[in-house]
Design a protein around this motif. Sequence first.
Motif, short mmCIF file in Angstrom:
data_model
loop_
_atom_site.label_atom_id
_atom_site.label_comp_id
_atom_site.label_asym_id
_atom_site.label_seq_id
_atom_site.Cartn_x
_atom_site.Cartn_y
_atom_site.Cartn_z
N THR C 17 34.70 40.68 27.70
CA THR C 17 34.43 39.30 28.09
C THR C 17 35.71 38.48 27.97
O THR C 17 36.23 38.32 26.86
CB THR C 17 33.36 38.67 27.16
OG1 THR C 17 32.22 39.53 27.14
CG2 THR C 17 32.97 37.27 27.64
N ALA C 234 38.63 46.01 36.21
CA ALA C 234 37.48 45.25 36.74
C ALA C 234 37.41 43.87 36.07
O ALA C 234 37.19 42.84 36.73
CB ALA C 234 36.19 46.02 36.50
N ALA C 235 37.62 43.86 34.77
CA ALA C 235 37.57 42.58 34.06
C ALA C 235 38.65 41.64 34.57
O ALA C 235 38.42 40.45 34.81
CB ALA C 235 37.71 42.81 32.56
N ASN C 237 40.04 41.64 37.39
CA ASN C 237 39.81 41.24 38.79
C ASN C 237 38.78 40.12 38.92
O ASN C 237 38.72 39.46 39.96
CB ASN C 237 39.38 42.44 39.62
CG ASN C 237 40.54 43.39 39.83
OD1 ASN C 237 41.70 43.04 39.60
ND2 ASN C 237 40.23 44.61 40.26
N ASP C 238 37.94 39.97 37.90
CA ASP C 238 36.95 38.89 37.98
C ASP C 238 37.64 37.55 38.12
O ASP C 238 38.65 37.29 37.46
CB ASP C 238 36.14 38.82 36.66
CG ASP C 238 35.03 39.86 36.67
OD1 ASP C 238 34.84 40.52 37.70
OD2 ASP C 238 34.38 40.01 35.62
N GLU C 240 38.14 33.93 37.02
CA GLU C 240 37.97 33.45 35.64
C GLU C 240 36.78 32.50 35.54
O GLU C 240 36.81 31.41 36.04
CB GLU C 240 39.24 32.75 35.18
CG GLU C 240 40.40 33.74 35.17
CD GLU C 240 41.64 33.18 34.49
OE1 GLU C 240 41.49 32.28 33.65
OE2 GLU C 240 42.73 33.65 34.82
#
Lengths: 240, 240, 240, 240, 240, 240
Positions: C17, C234-235, C237-238, C240
Motif C-alpha cells: 500500500t 504493479a504497485a 504503476n498505480d 497515486e
Amino acid sequence: MRPSGRQPDQARDIKITRNYTKHAEGSVLIEFGDTKVICTATVESGVPRFLKGSDQGWITAEYGMLPRSTGSRMHREAARGKQGGRTVEIQRLIGRSLRAAVDLNALGDFSITIDCDVIQADGGTRTASITGGCVALADALNTMVKNGQLKASPLKQMVAAISVGVFEDTPVLDLDYPEDSQAETDMNVVMTDKGGFIEVQGTAEGDAFSQEQFDAMLSLARKGLNELFTLQQAALNDAE
Amino acid sequence: MRPSGRQPDQARDIKITRNYTKHAEGSVLIEFGDTKVICTATVESGVPRFLKGSDQGWITAEYGMLPRSTGSRMHREAARGKQGGRTVEIQRLIGRSLRAAVDLNALGDFSITIDCDVIQADGGTRTASITGGCVALADALNTMVKNGQLKASPLKQMVAAISVGVFEDTPVLDLDYPEDSQAETDMNVVMTDKGGFIEVQGTAEGDAFSQEQFDAMLSLARKGLNELFTLQQAALNDAE
Amino acid sequence: MRPSGRQPDQARDIKITRNYTKHAEGSVLIEFGDTKVICTATVESGVPRFLKGSDQGWITAEYGMLPRSTGSRMHREAARGKQGGRTVEIQRLIGRSLRAAVDLNALGDFSITIDCDVIQADGGTRTASITGGCVALADALNTMVKNGQLKASPLKQMVAAISVGVFEDTPVLDLDYPEDSQAETDMNVVMTDKGGFIEVQGTAEGDAFSQEQFDAMLSLARKGLNELFTLQQAALNDAE
Amino acid sequence: MRPSGRQPDQARDIKITRNYTKHAEGSVLIEFGDTKVICTATVESGVPRFLKGSDQGWITAEYGMLPRSTGSRMHREAARGKQGGRTVEIQRLIGRSLRAAVDLNALGDFSITIDCDVIQADGGTRTASITGGCVALADALNTMVKNGQLKASPLKQMVAAISVGVFEDTPVLDLDYPEDSQAETDMNVVMTDKGGFIEVQGTAEGDAFSQEQFDAMLSLARKGLNELFTLQQAALNDAE
Amino acid sequence: MRPSGRQPDQARDIKITRNYTKHAEGSVLIEFGDTKVICTATVESGVPRFLKGSDQGWITAEYGMLPRSTGSRMHREAARGKQGGRTVEIQRLIGRSLRAAVDLNALGDFSITIDCDVIQADGGTRTASITGGCVALADALNTMVKNGQLKASPLKQMVAAISVGVFEDTPVLDLDYPEDSQAETDMNVVMTDKGGFIEVQGTAEGDAFSQEQFDAMLSLARKGLNELFTLQQAALNDAE
Amino acid sequence: MRPSGRQPDQARDIKITRNYTKHAEGSVLIEFGDTKVICTATVESGVPRFLKGSDQGWITAEYGMLPRSTGSRMHREAARGKQGGRTVEIQRLIGRSLRAAVDLNALGDFSITIDCDVIQADGGTRTASITGGCVALADALNTMVKNGQLKASPLKQMVAAISVGVFEDTPVLDLDYPEDSQAETDMNVVMTDKGGFIEVQGTAEGDAFSQEQFDAMLSLARKGLNELFTLQQAALNDAE
C-alpha cells in the motif's frame, strides 16, 4: 488537622537568601520550611542550535537532588548515567515557567541556565525552585546590565509557584512531604505577579477531583502566590 | 478562522478501531483526524519491584513516535540511546491517567503495559493515546476475565483526554498541529466518564492566561470529553 | 505439511500500500501475510561526514519493532537506551541492500533514510522491509524529480528480498513465524530485478546444510523474488 | 594480479599458536598473513537467564579490535560507550558459528565465552576469529574433561571460516585488506570439517553477482577450508 | 607572595558544621575558606555483591559538584549521562581514605555511603571532602550505636586530608584555586590522627619535583593535618 | 620470602620489543615478567577543542585489558557501555606522565594517543604501560621527524614507572599479582631519567604506612627506575 498544625490556607515559613554562593551571576537559597534549594543563574554567550539566527535569547533550567536530601538515599543520577523521568519533567516545567518572565527578544544572543539543586527535601521542591529561580534570574539580568551586556533588564514580570492540594478532604496550601505523600489531589500553580496563569498542573493521585475542589485550590494558590510575590520583591529590594 | 475550518467547539473526526493488531490482549488504532496512534495493552504476571508484597497490580505506559510520523524526520530514540524529555513527560501522564481507570487492588499480581505508538502526528498525540489506551486497557481486562485470570474486570470508569487552547484569542477544542504550534495557551484535560478530573495541565506558551480563559477552556473540554466517552462506549459495544 | 497449509514454493499473500502515511516523501505499508511493516523514505539535504567532499549521496536504513508487534512483549529499545544486536544487524542489511538499487553519484548531495517499523510480526520482517522499502525509495526519488531536486530518478533497478529455509527436511519459500522458529536452516536472499544477487545470508540453526539444499533454496528464492518484482512494479504503476 | 602476488586460489600463510596467554582455559593466537587475532575461551558455571531450566549449556562470543590495529586509529569502543554495528554483527556470527561445533546438551550447566581481539588487522578478521576461536574452544573443552567438569568433550565437529570474493572480475580466496576494500563481492563461508555449511554470507559491494560467480566462490571456499581443517588438526595434535 | 596573603605554612580558615541537613545519619558542612562541601553519611543494610558472605561491612563515597560551584558553569554530569574521569578518581580516593578509619569487620552487614557535594569550589575540594566526610562518618557510626544497630562504634582512628604544593618555587600549605591553577606541583596527603599515611598523591604539573621539595611538602602537610585533627575533635565534642 | 623467590630489591625480567605491530607510528610490546602490554602511539593532526588556538600539541592515553587477560574473565568494557573507575584512573595517570616527557609547545598542532592494551596481567600493568608507552612515544616522535612533520623531536626526557610496596613488613620492588593482592601498602612512582619525580601515588591498603617505610620504598623505586631507563635506552638504540 494538618500534620504541621498549619491552617489550611497557611504556607510554610519562606526565606530567600540572595548571593548564597559567589561564582554565579545570580545565586539564591530558597527555603519553604524544611525544603531548601540552591538556585543559581548562569549567563553564557550564544544560544542553542535550534535558535541560531533567530533574534532571541534562551532560558533553560536543570534540576537535581542531592542523594541524601531525602529520607532514604536516592541513587545519584550522574552515577546511574541517566536523569529520571521525574527530574526531566520538573526541569522542563521550571524552564517553561521562567521563560515567561523574560522578553527573550530583548535578551539577545545570550543563554541563561537556572540550576536548581535540592539540598534538603520536604515537599514542594519544584515550586520552591521556580520561586527562587526567578529571583536568581532577576539578579543575573541586573548583573548583565551592570556589566554592560544589556542596556536594560528584559524582565517583564516576576513568576512564582506554589502547590495546593486536597488533604483529608480539605483544600490546603503549600503541602509538605507528609501531606504530599497522602494527598488525594496535588496541584502546582505558576503565576505572574500581574495575575496571569503560566502553568496549572493538577493531578488526582487517588479519586478524581471536582470543579469545586479545583476552584477552591486555585483560590488558595492565588493567596499563597501573592505572599510569594511580596517576599520576592522584598528580597530584591535588599541592598546586596 | 481555524485553519481546518472547524468551529471553536468542534473536535476532529475521531475513529476507534479495536483489535488492530493480533498479538496484544488489547489493541486499538485511534484517529483524531490525521493523528493516528496504535495503542496496545500487554498483560504480564508479577509487579514491579517497588510493589512487591503490596497487594496491588500495576499499570504503566510507554510512548513513542515513528521517526517520520512528523513533518520533518525526528531522530529515532532507540538509535540515540535515550528517550527525550517530552517522551518521558507524555508517557508518565498516560500511565497516571490510566491507573485512575482501574481498581489496582482488584487487579492482583499483574502488570499491564500500554504502548502508544504514533504512526502519524498532527497534534494531540497524548490525548489520543490516553483515549485509545483506555479502550485497549478495557479490552485487556476483559480478556483476562475470559482467560480466567480475573473473576471480574477491575475497571472502575473510563478515562479520556482532549486538548483545548486559546488560538487567536479564541478558546478552541482539540487543537491540530497548525493550531498547536501557534496557540497562546495549550491545555490537556483528562477526565473520567463520571465527571471528575484526573489531570489538568495548562501551559501559557506566550502570554499568561486569565481565569476567564481557563474557565472557557475547561467548559470546552467537558463538551469534547463527553463526545469521547460516547465514542469509547460505542466501540466497546461493538461485537469484536 | 506447512503449518499454514501452503505449498513449499508458495509465498504468503503479499500486499503493498503506497502513500500509507502523509508526511514522508515515500511511505509504504507492506504485508507478507500477518507480517506488517511501515516503510518510509525521508529525503534530507547533505550527506554524512564520512562522505563530505565525495560526489555521492547516501542511503541508510533504520529498523524497529513496536514492543507488542510480537507474541510476547519485547522491551522498547528507546527505553532500554540501546538497540539490540539483531536490530543493528537487520538495519545494516536493509541499508546495504537498498544502496544497490540507486546510482549514488547521481543522487548528489542528498541522504535518504528508510525507516522500517514493524507493527505486526509473523516472520520475515527483514525481507518485507527491504521489499517495501525499495518501493518507498522509488517513490521518494520520484518526489525529488517532481520537486526539481533531481533531473531524473537515479534508480538503477528494483531490489527485493525473500526468505527460504529447510523445514522438516523440505526446502520452503517465505517462512512464517511457526516455521522460522523450527527451521533447520534459514536463508535470506536479496536480488535485483535484473537477476543478480545483492546479498545471500544462509544460516544453519541446527545441523549444517548441504550444497544440494543450498541450490534448492536459491531456486525457490528466485521464483519468489520474481513474484515480488511483479508486485512492486504493479504497485508503482498505480496512479497515486 | 593480486596485490600480494598470490594465486587466485591461494590463501595467506596461516599460523595457529596455542596456549598464547596463560590464564584462559583455551588461548590461541591465529595469524592469516598480517591479520593477528587473540582468541581465548573462558569457561564459567551457569547459563544465561533465557536458558535457565533448559538442560543445555551455552557458547557466546565477543569481538574487539585494538584501536590502532588498523591503518588509521579507530575510536575505542569502551570509551565511546557503545559497540559499533559492525562489531555486534561480527560477534553474533562468531557465536552462531561456534555453537554449531558443540553438542550443547552435553555441555551441561556451563557457559563458554570466546573473546576474539584483533591486535593487527589486514582483512579477514572475522574468519580468522572463527577458525582460531574453534581451536581455543576445543582446548577449553579438553581442559574441562581434565578438570573433571565433563566426562567427555562435547565437540561434535571442527568449524572454520574463510572469505572469498570477486576482485577485478576474478574469484579469489582469502582477501587481504587491499583486496577487501576494492572487491566487487565479498563472501564469508563457514563450514564444518564434515562438509556441511554453517553460514554463508555473500554481499555485493558494487554490482550484483551472478550464480556462476557464486558457484566459483563457493568452490574456492571449500578448497581453502579444507586447508584450514588440516591446520587446526595439526595444531591440536601438537603436544602442548 | 601568596595571592591570599597567607603564610606558606598557613591553612585557610576551616569550619565544620555538624547536623547540616536533617535526613542523613551524619551530615556535615565543611568549609576550607571559600570551598564548601556538604558531606552526608547514609547507613544501609546489606553489603555490595562482591562482599556477600564475607563478614565485613563496606564504606564507599560519591562526589559531585553543583554545576555552578565553579567560576564558569560545568556540565551537569547527570544530564551528560556520565561521571567524568576527575569525579571518578576523586570519589575512589575518598572511599579508600575513609575505609581506613573503620574496622570493617566490626561494622557487620551494613554499608555506609559518604556523599560529598561541592556547593562552592575554590580549590581543595577532595581534601575538604575527606576531612568533612570523616566527621559525618563518625556521626553515622554513633547514630548506629544509639539505634542499637551496633554495640560500639567501629571507628579506629580519624582520617583527614590536606593539599600541599610548590607555588612560585615555595612549598605552601592548603592551595586555593588561584594557587592550584598555577602550582608546579600539587600533592594531596591523607593521614590518620595516629600519624600514619593513608594516601600520598603528588603530581608534577610542570617540571618534575625533587626529593627535597617532596620532604618539605610532607612536613607542611603534617603540620596542617594536626590542625585538622584538632578541629575534627572539637566539632565532635560539641553537644549536638 | 617473595612468592616468586625474588630479592626485595629485584625487579622482574623486563623486555621491550619495538615495532610490535605494523600500523602505528610507534608500537611496543613491554613485558614485566608475565605482565604483557601492547603500547601504540598514534599521531593525528589537530588538537582537542580545549587547546584550539593555544600553540601547543597534546598527548593523551587510553588503557584497556583484554577480558581474559586476568585469572577470571572481566566484563568487556565496550559491551558494558562504560569504562570502569579503575580504567579511567589509570589512563589519566598514563597521560599525565607521558605529557611530562615532551615539550608540548614544540609538538605543534598534533595530538598523540598512547593506547595501552593489556594482553596478559600479573600486576604492575600501569607502570608497564607508562614505561613502554614512553618508548612508543619516542618512536612516534622520531617517525614525525622522518616524515617532515617536525624538524626535531620535542622529547625532553624519558619517563618510566615502577611499583613498590610493603609485603609482609618488607619493602619490595615491582610487585607481581600475588604480592599486589596481599601488600599492606602499594606505591607507584613515575620519574624522569634526569632524576625528578613526576608522580608518586602511595596507598595504604591495610594499616597506615610510616615515614620510614615511605623513604625505603622511594629508595627502591629509584633503583628500579634506573634499570628501566637503561633498558629503554638500549631498546631505542637498537637498529629497527
